[in-house]
Write a protein that holds these residues in place. Structure first.
Motif, short mmCIF file in Angstrom:
data_model
loop_
_atom_site.label_atom_id
_atom_site.label_comp_id
_atom_site.label_asym_id
_atom_site.label_seq_id
_atom_site.Cartn_x
_atom_site.Cartn_y
_atom_site.Cartn_z
N ILE A 165 6.90 12.11 35.38
CA ILE A 165 7.26 13.65 36.05
C ILE A 165 7.68 13.11 37.82
N ALA A 166 6.95 12.18 38.21
CA ALA A 166 7.19 11.66 39.43
C ALA A 166 8.64 11.31 39.64
N GLN A 167 9.38 10.80 38.73
CA GLN A 167 10.84 10.52 39.03
C GLN A 167 11.82 12.06 39.31
N LEU A 168 11.17 12.96 38.85
CA LEU A 168 11.99 14.27 39.03
C LEU A 168 11.87 14.49 40.49
N GLU A 169 10.95 14.39 41.35
CA GLU A 169 11.23 14.54 42.72
C GLU A 169 12.05 13.52 43.33
N GLU A 170 12.18 12.27 43.03
CA GLU A 170 13.23 11.32 43.48
C GLU A 170 14.47 11.89 43.14
N ILE A 171 14.85 12.39 42.02
CA ILE A 171 16.21 12.88 41.37
C ILE A 171 16.60 14.03 42.40
N LYS A 172 15.43 14.85 42.56
CA LYS A 172 16.01 16.11 43.49
C LYS A 172 16.14 15.42 44.88
#
Length: 131
Positions: free
Chosen positions: A30-37
């Protein structure tokens, strides 16, 4: 050949020559989603949600791979194995405001989904217009 060697590696064409594959990054937290954003402010980010047990999903993935023709620097491509990472899939739907589907492709720019589609309609998305 296992599914991940075919998805993340190289494969041979009909003449036995190696051809490049989509430069997938596994989406597993889930932490990767903030990086993607965050990264979507610099260049488009793509999430491909795939069910490894579904024949339709596999067919759509193969169609997508065969039509891929971008330079590696134009977009980042994330591969989400839905069966192994259901919690991440649910968070993608929640964070980006899309209904979960499988298979599903999302393109994120400037922190928001600019296009998404599922099943056979994925092949109608022209990646080049979002670069």
């Amino acid at each position: 050949m296992g599914i991940f060697s075919g998805i993340f590696g190289e494969s041979k064409d009909g003449d036995g020559k190696y051809v490049s594959e989509i430069p997938w990054k596994p989406l597993i937290t889930i932490a990767q989603l903030e990086e993607i954003k965050k990264q979507s402010n610099a260049r488009p980010q793509v999430i491909f949600k795939h069910s490894t047990s579904c024949g339709i999903s596999r067919m759509v993935l193969n169609m997508f791979k065969s039509s891929y023709g971008l330079e590696e620097s134009q977009m980042d491509f994330y591969f989400l194995d839905l069966l192994a990472n259901r919690n991440v899939s649910h968070e993608v739907a929640s964070l980006f405001g899309v209904v979960h589907q499988s298979p599903q492709l999302l393109i994120i720019k400037n922190g928001v989904v600019v296009v998404h589609d599922s099943h056979g309609s994925i092949s109608d998305i022209k990646l080049e217009q979002y670069v």
